[in-house]
Design a protein around this motif. Structure first.
Motif, PDB file in Angstrom:
ATOM      1  N   ALA A 109      55.122-150.348 -16.340  1.00 31.22           N
ATOM      2  CA  ALA A 109      55.675-150.968 -15.126  1.00 31.22           C
ATOM      3  C   ALA A 109      55.074-152.347 -14.865  1.00 31.22           C
ATOM      4  O   ALA A 109      55.747-153.228 -14.337  1.00 31.22           O
ATOM      5  N   THR A 110      53.824-152.552 -15.221  1.00 34.01           N
ATOM      6  CA  THR A 110      53.195-153.860 -15.022  1.00 34.01           C
ATOM      7  C   THR A 110      53.344-154.756 -16.246  1.00 34.01           C
ATOM      8  O   THR A 110      52.792-155.848 -16.286  1.00 34.01           O
ATOM      9  N   GLU A 111      54.075-154.264 -17.233  1.00 34.59           N
ATOM     10  CA  GLU A 111      54.319-155.013 -18.463  1.00 34.59           C
ATOM     11  C   GLU A 111      53.034-155.293 -19.238  1.00 34.59           C
ATOM     12  O   GLU A 111      52.845-156.376 -19.803  1.00 34.59           O
ATOM     13  N   ALA A 112      52.149-154.293 -19.258  1.00 35.64           N
ATOM     14  CA  ALA A 112      50.921-154.408 -20.044  1.00 35.64           C
ATOM     15  C   ALA A 112      51.271-154.543 -21.520  1.00 35.64           C
ATOM     16  O   ALA A 112      52.251-153.978 -21.992  1.00 35.64           O
ATOM     17  N   ASN A 113      50.457-155.298 -22.242  1.00 35.19           N
ATOM     18  CA  ASN A 113      50.678-155.454 -23.672  1.00 35.19           C
ATOM     19  C   ASN A 113      50.374-154.163 -24.417  1.00 35.19           C
ATOM     20  O   ASN A 113      51.010-153.866 -25.421  1.00 35.19           O
ATOM     21  N   ILE A 114      49.376-153.411 -23.930  1.00 33.43           N
ATOM     22  CA  ILE A 114      48.985-152.180 -24.605  1.00 33.43           C
ATOM     23  C   ILE A 114      48.270-151.265 -23.617  1.00 33.43           C
ATOM     24  O   ILE A 114      47.562-151.729 -22.730  1.00 33.43           O
ATOM     25  N   CYS A 115      48.459-149.951 -23.783  1.00 27.05           N
ATOM     26  CA  CYS A 115      47.768-148.932 -22.990  1.00 27.05           C
ATOM     27  C   CYS A 115      46.937-148.089 -23.945  1.00 27.05           C
ATOM     28  O   CYS A 115      47.457-147.584 -24.942  1.00 27.05           O
ATOM     29  N   LEU A 116      45.663-147.961 -23.657  1.00 28.48           N
ATOM     30  CA  LEU A 116      44.740-147.258 -24.538  1.00 28.48           C
ATOM     31  C   LEU A 116      43.856-146.316 -23.744  1.00 28.48           C
ATOM     32  O   LEU A 116      43.585-146.563 -22.570  1.00 28.48           O
ATOM     33  N   PRO A 117      43.355-145.264 -24.390  1.00 28.07           N
ATOM     34  CA  PRO A 117      42.377-144.416 -23.702  1.00 28.07           C
ATOM     35  C   PRO A 117      41.047-145.162 -23.571  1.00 28.07           C
ATOM     36  O   PRO A 117      40.682-145.957 -24.448  1.00 28.07           O
ATOM     37  N   LEU A 118      40.333-144.915 -22.497  1.00 24.57           N
ATOM     38  CA  LEU A 118      39.033-145.547 -22.260  1.00 24.57           C
ATOM     39  C   LEU A 118      38.059-145.238 -23.389  1.00 24.57           C
ATOM     40  O   LEU A 118      37.172-146.027 -23.694  1.00 24.57           O
ATOM     41  N   SER A 119      38.262-144.111 -24.049  1.00 24.55           N
ATOM     42  CA  SER A 119      37.363-143.694 -25.127  1.00 24.55           C
ATOM     43  C   SER A 119      37.486-144.561 -26.377  1.00 24.55           C
ATOM     44  O   SER A 119      36.772-144.340 -27.360  1.00 24.55           O
ATOM     45  N   ILE A 120      38.352-145.566 -26.372  1.00 23.10           N
ATOM     46  CA  ILE A 120      38.532-146.424 -27.547  1.00 23.10           C
ATOM     47  C   ILE A 120      37.225-147.091 -27.961  1.00 23.10           C
ATOM     48  O   ILE A 120      37.006-147.384 -29.118  1.00 23.10           O
ATOM     49  N   GLY A 121      36.341-147.333 -27.024  1.00 21.47           N
ATOM     50  CA  GLY A 121      35.056-147.942 -27.326  1.00 21.47           C
ATOM     51  C   GLY A 121      35.162-149.438 -27.581  1.00 21.47           C
ATOM     52  O   GLY A 121      36.249-150.010 -27.629  1.00 21.47           O
ATOM     53  N   PHE A 122      34.003-150.071 -27.764  1.00 24.25           N
ATOM     54  CA  PHE A 122      33.980-151.526 -27.894  1.00 24.25           C
ATOM     55  C   PHE A 122      34.618-152.004 -29.190  1.00 24.25           C
ATOM     56  O   PHE A 122      35.349-152.986 -29.199  1.00 24.25           O
ATOM     57  N   LYS A 123      34.375-151.326 -30.304  1.00 31.85           N
ATOM     58  CA  LYS A 123      34.956-151.778 -31.573  1.00 31.85           C
ATOM     59  C   LYS A 123      36.477-151.734 -31.523  1.00 31.85           C
ATOM     60  O   LYS A 123      37.148-152.639 -31.995  1.00 31.85           O
ATOM     61  N   GLY A 124      37.026-150.676 -30.932  1.00 30.33           N
ATOM     62  CA  GLY A 124      38.484-150.588 -30.788  1.00 30.33           C
ATOM     63  C   GLY A 124      39.015-151.675 -29.878  1.00 30.33           C
ATOM     64  O   GLY A 124      40.025-152.315 -30.176  1.00 30.33           O
ATOM     65  N   LEU A 125      38.329-151.896 -28.751  1.00 30.37           N
ATOM     66  CA  LEU A 125      38.734-152.946 -27.821  1.00 30.37           C
ATOM     67  C   LEU A 125      38.641-154.310 -28.489  1.00 30.37           C
ATOM     68  O   LEU A 125      39.530-155.154 -28.333  1.00 30.37           O
ATOM     69  N   LEU A 126      37.597-154.537 -29.250  1.00 31.22           N
ATOM     70  CA  LEU A 126      37.417-155.817 -29.935  1.00 31.22           C
ATOM     71  C   LEU A 126      38.571-156.094 -30.902  1.00 31.22           C
ATOM     72  O   LEU A 126      39.068-157.221 -30.971  1.00 31.22           O
ATOM     73  N   GLY A 127      39.029-155.065 -31.595  1.00 35.71           N
ATOM     74  CA  GLY A 127      40.167-155.230 -32.489  1.00 35.71           C
ATOM     75  C   GLY A 127      41.430-155.650 -31.751  1.00 35.71           C
ATOM     76  O   GLY A 127      42.163-156.545 -32.183  1.00 35.71           O
ATOM     77  N   ILE A 128      41.675-155.019 -30.602  1.00 32.95           N
ATOM     78  CA  ILE A 128      42.847-155.350 -29.797  1.00 32.95           C
ATOM     79  C   ILE A 128      42.721-156.761 -29.235  1.00 32.95           C
ATOM     80  O   ILE A 128      43.662-157.546 -29.258  1.00 32.95           O
ATOM     81  N   VAL A 129      41.548-157.091 -28.716  1.00 37.79           N
ATOM     82  CA  VAL A 129      41.314-158.423 -28.151  1.00 37.79           C
ATOM     83  C   VAL A 129      41.519-159.491 -29.218  1.00 37.79           C
ATOM     84  O   VAL A 129      42.158-160.526 -28.973  1.00 37.79           O
ATOM     85  N   SER A 130      41.008-159.238 -30.426  1.00 36.70           N
ATOM     86  CA  SER A 130      41.172-160.209 -31.520  1.00 36.70           C
ATOM     87  C   SER A 130      42.649-160.418 -31.841  1.00 36.70           C
ATOM     88  O   SER A 130      43.091-161.550 -32.039  1.00 36.70           O
ATOM     89  N   ALA A 131      43.411-159.335 -31.874  1.00 32.18           N
ATOM     90  CA  ALA A 131      44.846-159.447 -32.174  1.00 32.18           C
ATOM     91  C   ALA A 131      45.588-160.210 -31.066  1.00 32.18           C
ATOM     92  O   ALA A 131      46.443-161.039 -31.361  1.00 32.18           O
TER      93      ALA A 131
END
Length: 126
Positions: free
Chosen positions: A101-123
């Motif tokens: 509804a807010t047009e987020a680029n991606i929805c992820l579980p909080l458990s993704i951790g920093f490495k997962g978040l870093l991958g998304i941020v880099s992309a």
């Protein structure tokens, strides 16, 4: 030096268990050298910026009113990517719908951790 700002939008109550996990992601990003900040209200995002902004949203306990408030703020923002962090994928279908509804680029579980978040941020920052 990164060419973007990484903004963590903390909407949960400070006493909520998930807030520590969210703040750990913020601390990891800060320690890794990202230009970071924490906002506690969607209205904190209303100012215009010249750099790309990646907003990491604490959507763990997000309510429909919060979604509508955010949606009202985001059309005024340029060069913004939204990442919704929620509970587990199997238990938070409503939160994923809020992300859409807010047009987020991606929805992820909080458990993704920093490495997962870093991958998304880099992309998203490319």
């Amino acid at each position: 030096m990164n060419k973007f700002d990484l903004i963590f939008l903390l909407l949960g109550e400070p006493s909520s268990k998930h807030v520590n996990s969210f703040l750990e992601l913020y601390d990891s990003a800060f320690t890794a050298g990202f230009h970071t900040t924490v906002a506690t209200s969607p209205s904190d995002l209303a100012h215009t910026g010249r750099r790309l902004r990646i907003i990491v949203i604490d959507a763990y306990e997000l309510k429909l009113d919060d979604v509508l408030t955010m949606k009202a703020c985001f059309p005024n923002l340029k060069d913004v990517h939204l990442i919704f962090l929620t509970g587990t994928q199997t238990t938070t279908d409503m939160l994923y719908e809020n992300g859409v509804a807010t047009e987020a680029n991606i929805c992820l579980p909080l458990s993704i951790g920093f490495k997962g978040l870093l991958g998304i941020v880099s992309a998203l920052s490319r």
